[in-house]
Design a protein around this motif. Structure first.
Motif, PDB file in Angstrom:
ATOM      1  N   SER A   1      -9.412 -11.372 -38.497  1.00 50.71           N
ATOM      2  CA  SER A   1     -10.615 -12.189 -38.620  1.00 50.71           C
ATOM      3  C   SER A   1     -11.780 -11.296 -39.052  1.00 50.71           C
ATOM      4  O   SER A   1     -12.100 -10.315 -38.374  1.00 50.71           O
ATOM      5  CB  SER A   1     -10.943 -12.861 -37.286  1.00 50.71           C
ATOM      6  N   VAL A   2     -12.408 -11.644 -40.174  1.00 54.62           N
ATOM      7  CA  VAL A   2     -13.551 -10.866 -40.661  1.00 54.62           C
ATOM      8  C   VAL A   2     -14.708 -10.960 -39.669  1.00 54.62           C
ATOM      9  O   VAL A   2     -15.415  -9.972 -39.402  1.00 54.62           O
ATOM     10  CB  VAL A   2     -13.988 -11.374 -42.051  1.00 54.62           C
ATOM     11  N   THR A   3     -14.899 -12.143 -39.082  1.00 54.83           N
ATOM     12  CA  THR A   3     -16.000 -12.340 -38.133  1.00 54.83           C
ATOM     13  C   THR A   3     -15.848 -11.442 -36.916  1.00 54.83           C
ATOM     14  O   THR A   3     -16.810 -10.790 -36.479  1.00 54.83           O
ATOM     15  CB  THR A   3     -16.047 -13.814 -37.692  1.00 54.83           C
ATOM     16  N   GLN A   4     -14.632 -11.368 -36.373  1.00 53.44           N
ATOM     17  CA  GLN A   4     -14.413 -10.562 -35.171  1.00 53.44           C
ATOM     18  C   GLN A   4     -14.523  -9.070 -35.473  1.00 53.44           C
ATOM     19  O   GLN A   4     -15.060  -8.295 -34.665  1.00 53.44           O
ATOM     20  CB  GLN A   4     -13.044 -10.885 -34.560  1.00 53.44           C
ATOM     21  N   MET A   5     -14.034  -8.641 -36.627  1.00 53.82           N
ATOM     22  CA  MET A   5     -14.090  -7.224 -36.971  1.00 53.82           C
ATOM     23  C   MET A   5     -15.520  -6.775 -37.264  1.00 53.82           C
ATOM     24  O   MET A   5     -15.938  -5.681 -36.874  1.00 53.82           O
ATOM     25  CB  MET A   5     -13.184  -6.936 -38.171  1.00 53.82           C
ATOM     26  N   THR A   6     -16.305  -7.621 -37.929  1.00 54.77           N
ATOM     27  CA  THR A   6     -17.704  -7.265 -38.167  1.00 54.77           C
ATOM     28  C   THR A   6     -18.501  -7.302 -36.869  1.00 54.77           C
ATOM     29  O   THR A   6     -19.440  -6.521 -36.686  1.00 54.77           O
ATOM     30  CB  THR A   6     -18.336  -8.214 -39.192  1.00 54.77           C
ATOM     31  N   ALA A   7     -18.133  -8.195 -35.941  1.00 55.95           N
ATOM     32  CA  ALA A   7     -18.782  -8.196 -34.627  1.00 55.95           C
ATOM     33  C   ALA A   7     -18.481  -6.901 -33.875  1.00 55.95           C
ATOM     34  O   ALA A   7     -19.350  -6.341 -33.198  1.00 55.95           O
ATOM     35  CB  ALA A   7     -18.321  -9.407 -33.816  1.00 55.95           C
ATOM     36  N   LEU A   8     -17.260  -6.402 -34.010  1.00 58.10           N
ATOM     37  CA  LEU A   8     -16.919  -5.111 -33.429  1.00 58.10           C
ATOM     38  C   LEU A   8     -17.753  -3.999 -34.054  1.00 58.10           C
ATOM     39  O   LEU A   8     -18.270  -3.117 -33.364  1.00 58.10           O
ATOM     40  CB  LEU A   8     -15.430  -4.821 -33.661  1.00 58.10           C
ATOM     41  N   ALA A   9     -17.898  -4.042 -35.382  1.00 57.50           N
ATOM     42  CA  ALA A   9     -18.641  -2.992 -36.079  1.00 57.50           C
ATOM     43  C   ALA A   9     -20.115  -2.995 -35.679  1.00 57.50           C
ATOM     44  O   ALA A   9     -20.732  -1.930 -35.558  1.00 57.50           O
ATOM     45  CB  ALA A   9     -18.500  -3.177 -37.588  1.00 57.50           C
ATOM     46  N   ARG A  10     -20.697  -4.188 -35.477  1.00 55.04           N
ATOM     47  CA  ARG A  10     -22.111  -4.273 -35.101  1.00 55.04           C
ATOM     48  C   ARG A  10     -22.326  -4.011 -33.620  1.00 55.04           C
ATOM     49  O   ARG A  10     -23.450  -3.803 -33.186  1.00 55.04           O
ATOM     50  CB  ARG A  10     -22.665  -5.663 -35.439  1.00 55.04           C
ATOM     51  N   GLY A  11     -21.260  -4.063 -32.823  1.00 58.64           N
ATOM     52  CA  GLY A  11     -21.404  -3.882 -31.388  1.00 58.64           C
ATOM     53  C   GLY A  11     -21.619  -5.181 -30.650  1.00 58.64           C
ATOM     54  O   GLY A  11     -21.814  -5.176 -29.435  1.00 58.64           O
ATOM     55  N   ALA A  12     -21.575  -6.331 -31.365  1.00 60.35           N
ATOM     56  CA  ALA A  12     -21.733  -7.621 -30.696  1.00 60.35           C
ATOM     57  C   ALA A  12     -20.502  -7.962 -29.863  1.00 60.35           C
ATOM     58  O   ALA A  12     -20.585  -8.743 -28.920  1.00 60.35           O
ATOM     59  CB  ALA A  12     -21.979  -8.725 -31.731  1.00 60.35           C
TER      60      ALA A  12
END
Length: 346
Positions: A174-185
């Motif tokens: 999931s792009v949403t979950q991976m970018t949330a990981l990258a942002r720290g969200a």
């Protein structure tokens, strides 16, 4: 690329256009776009470009220098170059210029009026289409705008990835979950994956200011599904881990079973279920009949054949019936449901 002095050199005549920029690569892209569109500010260079073609010109970086020395070094090259396209013999820069509000408003109106002209808008769209017809140009834009990420697989392998979207699509993530990981969200790993930003993408910077977060620690052991023990209406004890698969296998509702396991309900369709730790044996007691926990139903089909049932929901699912409608029949609010009759065994 850093700032410096550049030249657009016509190879046959040895004439040059001299300029300076804080970002030489970005300035060259702007020059090239304006020359292709036919609206470059230097009329001599534009006419030569139209006459000889792009292949007759060469882009050259003369030297790199700090920002405070740009005008001084540009003036030096203008003075030392005999044949040039520049219309002004003096190096100048609009950097730091503050326009009056009325000037800014007039400039804005000129741009809006230009794009309001259908012919101009069509030329602009056609120029953009030509720009991205070249696969190499599209790849260069993608590489320039994509961020760099440090991705850790569940196995512990560390990868350096440019462009998280394409990587997630290729890995089925999931792009949403991976970018949330990258942002720290998101602080917990996603399916065992970790993601950290090395260089944020330019498109991401345009949407929101990037913030760096500490990388969450990776769990030492993979997450395990919770164990459970279940007691069927017939008194058969079963154990397992995957509650969703268990519910599908027995025609039950997963949320109803979770409500029983959490203590919010005494049973679900006659089933009792409890969570249990490894090596633990939980005690399962059947629901007490006659206390509005479990009702024994007697159903009669259109042919007069009777069926005894403890799990009305599962019975209805196997025969394409609606359980709430049969409950209404048992309570005397309806005469029948699809030819079926139902009554509770007292």
């Amino acid at each position: 690329m850093s700032g410096g002095i550049y030249a657009i050199h016509h190879l046959e005549s040895d004439r040059q256009y001299i300029g300076s920029a804080l970002n030489i690569a970005a300035r060259w892209r702007l020059h090239r776009k304006q020359l292709k569109d036919g609206n470059h500010h230097c009329a001599h260079l534009q006419r030569a470009w139209n006459k000889y073609g792009a292949q007759a010109f060469e882009w050259t970086v003369l030297e790199t220098c700090p920002a405070e020395q740009l005008l001084e070094r540009e003036q030096h090259h203008l003075d030392s170059t005999r044949r040039k396209y520049n219309s002004s013999p003096t190096a100048s820069s609009p950097r730091g210029t503050k326009h009056r509000p009325e000037v800014v408003a007039a400039m804005r109106q000129r741009v809006l009026a230009a794009y309001g002209n259908p012919a101009f808008a069509e030329r602009h769209r056609e120029a953009q289409r030509r720009r991205f017809e070249d696969p190499a140009q599209r790849e260069a834009v993608k590489q320039r705008n994509s961020g760099v990420y440090r991705v850790t697989r569940p196995s512990g392998e560390v990868l350096e990835v440019r462009g998280i979207t394409q990587f997630c699509r290729s890995e089925g993530l999931s792009v949403t979950q991976m970018t949330a990981l990258a942002r720290g969200a998101r602080l917990q790993p996603y399916r065992g994956w970790l993601c950290e930003v090395i260089t944020p993408s330019k498109t991401g910077q345009a949407k929101r200011k990037h913030r760096s977060y500490p990388l969450p620690s990776r769990p030492t052991e993979p997450r395990q599904a919770k164990r459970f023990a279940a007691l069927s209406p017939q008194g058969v004890r079963l154990e397992g881990r995957n509650l969703a698969a268990f519910a599908r296998q027995h025609g039950l509702d997963e949320h109803g079973l979770r409500g029983v396991a959490a203590g919010r309900q005494t049973h679900h369709a006659g089933w009792v279920i409890r969570w249990q730790a490894a090596g633990e044996q939980v005690e399962l007691l059947p629901p007490v009949r006659g206390n509005r926990n479990v009702k024994h139903s007697i159903l009669t089909d259109a042919g007069g054949e009777e069926y005894n049932c403890d799990n009305l929901l599962a019975f209805c699912k196997t025969r394409g019936l609606n359980a709430p409608s049969l409950v209404e029949v048992a309570r005397g609010r309806r005469k029948q449901h699809k030819g079926w009759r139902c009554r509770y065994d007292q």
